[in-house]
Design a protein around this motif. Structure first.
Motif, PDB file in Angstrom:
ATOM      1  N   VAL A 138      -5.880  67.264  49.109  1.00 55.49           N
ATOM      2  CA  VAL A 138      -4.796  66.478  49.709  1.00 55.49           C
ATOM      3  C   VAL A 138      -3.451  67.014  49.242  1.00 55.49           C
ATOM      4  N   VAL A 139      -3.337  67.306  47.971  1.00 49.92           N
ATOM      5  CA  VAL A 139      -2.089  67.864  47.443  1.00 49.92           C
ATOM      6  C   VAL A 139      -1.806  69.216  48.080  1.00 49.92           C
ATOM      7  N   ALA A 140      -2.831  70.030  48.246  1.00 44.33           N
ATOM      8  CA  ALA A 140      -2.645  71.339  48.880  1.00 44.33           C
ATOM      9  C   ALA A 140      -2.172  71.180  50.316  1.00 44.33           C
ATOM     10  N   ILE A 141      -2.746  70.254  51.026  1.00 38.63           N
ATOM     11  CA  ILE A 141      -2.342  70.008  52.415  1.00 38.63           C
ATOM     12  C   ILE A 141      -0.904  69.506  52.459  1.00 38.63           C
ATOM     13  N   MET A 142      -0.558  68.608  51.568  1.00 34.80           N
ATOM     14  CA  MET A 142       0.803  68.067  51.545  1.00 34.80           C
ATOM     15  C   MET A 142       1.822  69.158  51.188  1.00 34.80           C
ATOM     16  N   ASP A 143       1.459  70.056  50.263  1.00 32.97           N
ATOM     17  CA  ASP A 143       2.358  71.168  49.937  1.00 32.97           C
ATOM     18  C   ASP A 143       2.551  72.072  51.141  1.00 32.97           C
ATOM     19  N   LYS A 144       1.464  72.361  51.826  1.00 33.81           N
ATOM     20  CA  LYS A 144       1.552  73.195  53.026  1.00 33.81           C
ATOM     21  C   LYS A 144       2.427  72.522  54.073  1.00 33.81           C
ATOM     22  N   LEU A 172      15.303  66.912  68.743  1.00 34.61           N
ATOM     23  CA  LEU A 172      13.906  67.048  69.160  1.00 34.61           C
ATOM     24  C   LEU A 172      13.046  67.624  68.043  1.00 34.61           C
ATOM     25  N   GLU A 173      13.535  68.644  67.364  1.00 31.01           N
ATOM     26  CA  GLU A 173      12.781  69.242  66.267  1.00 31.01           C
ATOM     27  C   GLU A 173      12.592  68.245  65.126  1.00 31.01           C
ATOM     28  N   LYS A 174      13.628  67.462  64.864  1.00 29.17           N
ATOM     29  CA  LYS A 174      13.530  66.450  63.812  1.00 29.17           C
ATOM     30  C   LYS A 174      12.469  65.415  64.174  1.00 29.17           C
ATOM     31  N   GLU A 175      12.482  64.951  65.426  1.00 24.98           N
ATOM     32  CA  GLU A 175      11.501  63.973  65.873  1.00 24.98           C
ATOM     33  C   GLU A 175      10.081  64.542  65.822  1.00 24.98           C
ATOM     34  N   LYS A 176       9.943  65.813  66.189  1.00 26.13           N
ATOM     35  CA  LYS A 176       8.619  66.449  66.115  1.00 26.13           C
ATOM     36  C   LYS A 176       8.121  66.501  64.679  1.00 26.13           C
ATOM     37  N   ALA A 177       9.006  66.845  63.760  1.00 30.17           N
ATOM     38  CA  ALA A 177       8.621  66.935  62.349  1.00 30.17           C
ATOM     39  C   ALA A 177       8.213  65.568  61.811  1.00 30.17           C
ATOM     40  N   ILE A 178       8.965  64.536  62.170  1.00 30.51           N
ATOM     41  CA  ILE A 178       8.638  63.180  61.708  1.00 30.51           C
ATOM     42  C   ILE A 178       7.301  62.739  62.293  1.00 30.51           C
ATOM     43  N   ALA A 179       7.086  63.008  63.585  1.00 31.34           N
ATOM     44  CA  ALA A 179       5.820  62.626  64.212  1.00 31.34           C
ATOM     45  C   ALA A 179       4.647  63.376  63.578  1.00 31.34           C
ATOM     46  N   ALA A 180       4.869  64.635  63.265  1.00 30.04           N
ATOM     47  CA  ALA A 180       3.801  65.420  62.642  1.00 30.04           C
ATOM     48  C   ALA A 180       3.461  64.873  61.257  1.00 30.04           C
ATOM     49  N   ILE A 181       4.475  64.465  60.512  1.00 30.45           N
ATOM     50  CA  ILE A 181       4.232  63.883  59.189  1.00 30.45           C
ATOM     51  C   ILE A 181       3.447  62.587  59.320  1.00 30.45           C
ATOM     52  N   ARG A 182       3.829  61.753  60.274  1.00 25.00           N
ATOM     53  CA  ARG A 182       3.123  60.489  60.473  1.00 25.00           C
ATOM     54  C   ARG A 182       1.653  60.740  60.836  1.00 25.00           C
ATOM     55  N   ASP A 183       1.422  61.704  61.718  1.00 28.91           N
ATOM     56  CA  ASP A 183       0.038  62.022  62.099  1.00 28.91           C
ATOM     57  C   ASP A 183      -0.754  62.515  60.890  1.00 28.91           C
ATOM     58  N   VAL A 235      -0.216  61.855  57.693  1.00 27.81           N
ATOM     59  CA  VAL A 235      -0.493  60.739  56.775  1.00 27.81           C
ATOM     60  C   VAL A 235      -1.625  59.889  57.310  1.00 27.81           C
ATOM     61  N   ALA A 236      -1.637  59.628  58.611  1.00 29.73           N
ATOM     62  CA  ALA A 236      -2.715  58.827  59.205  1.00 29.73           C
ATOM     63  C   ALA A 236      -4.064  59.536  59.046  1.00 29.73           C
ATOM     64  N   ASP A 237      -4.082  60.838  59.295  1.00 22.44           N
ATOM     65  CA  ASP A 237      -5.333  61.602  59.143  1.00 22.44           C
ATOM     66  C   ASP A 237      -5.821  61.576  57.702  1.00 22.44           C
ATOM     67  N   LEU A 238      -4.896  61.720  56.762  1.00 22.12           N
ATOM     68  CA  LEU A 238      -5.284  61.704  55.358  1.00 22.12           C
ATOM     69  C   LEU A 238      -5.786  60.326  54.939  1.00 22.12           C
ATOM     70  N   GLY A 285      -1.897  50.848  52.177  1.00 26.39           N
ATOM     71  CA  GLY A 285      -0.827  50.105  52.844  1.00 26.39           C
ATOM     72  C   GLY A 285       0.556  50.630  52.479  1.00 26.39           C
ATOM     73  N   ASN A 286       0.754  51.047  51.242  1.00 23.13           N
ATOM     74  CA  ASN A 286       2.057  51.552  50.797  1.00 23.13           C
ATOM     75  C   ASN A 286       2.357  52.913  51.403  1.00 23.13           C
ATOM     76  N   GLN A 287       1.350  53.695  51.713  1.00 25.58           N
ATOM     77  CA  GLN A 287       1.583  55.030  52.291  1.00 25.58           C
ATOM     78  C   GLN A 287       2.125  54.950  53.704  1.00 25.58           C
ATOM     79  N   ARG A 288       1.890  53.895  54.393  1.00 28.82           N
ATOM     80  CA  ARG A 288       2.389  53.775  55.759  1.00 28.82           C
ATOM     81  C   ARG A 288       3.782  53.243  55.694  1.00 28.82           C
TER      82      ARG A 288
END
Length: 161
Positions: free
Chosen positions: A30-36, A112-123, A125-128, A158-161
């Motif tokens: 998980v840490v490796a994925i988050m660093d990537k 648009l790039e900012k929104e894409k990055a935020i959406a990717a982070i949310r996805d 976190v949900a997957d993790l 719950g805190n991660q979301r």
């Protein structure tokens, strides 16, 4: 209620082994994925900043070009005032519209790039969260014995979301 030292030590050892396995199998990846992911997002931000800087440079070039057009239009005014006034207005308006459009496009692209990055982070976190929940649920848990651990896990998710 009596406490048996052997049972307590056995439970403590089993708990420590379980925590080591969780740390080894879940936390490291998980840490490796988050660093990537962090590197990817930083790269996207850097690219967006570079794009903004390029847009700013282009805007400066356009301003320089606009100043040049204004000087040329002034010379034309001296030669033929009526014709030069109409041409100068058309050139200034076109340059202004062009630079406004370029600024607008650059801002939209950055947003648009900012929104894409935020959406990717949310996805991500949900997957993790789903991965962690599936790992936890693979083990048989007695709710009475592990009520506190279950509550902590639910609180952490719950805190991660």
């Amino acid at each position: 209620m009596s406490f048996d030292l052997g049972t307590i030590i056995a439970q403590l050892v089993i708990f420590l082994i379980l925590m080591a396995l969780v740390a080894w199998k879940a936390v490291g990846p998980v840490v490796a994925i988050m660093d990537k992911r962090k590197k990817y997002i930083n790269n996207q931000i850097s690219e967006a900043e570079k794009s903004r800087e390029d847009s700013q440079k282009f805007l400066e070039e356009q301003k320089t070009e606009l100043d040049k057009v204004r000087r040329e239009s002034h010379d034309l005014i001296e030669q033929a005032k009526s014709r030069a006034n109409a041409e100068a207005k058309a050139i200034v308006e076109a340059a202004k519209n062009r630079s406004d459009l370029m600024i607008k496009d650059a801002n939209e692209e950055i947003t648009l790039e900012k929104e894409k990055a935020i959406a990717a982070i949310r996805d991500e976190v949900a997957d993790l969260s789903v991965l962690l929940a599936s790992k936890v649920l693979e083990k048989e848990i007695n709710p009475k014995d592990y009520a506190q651990e279950i509550n902590q896990l639910i609180e952490q998710v719950g805190n991660q979301r």
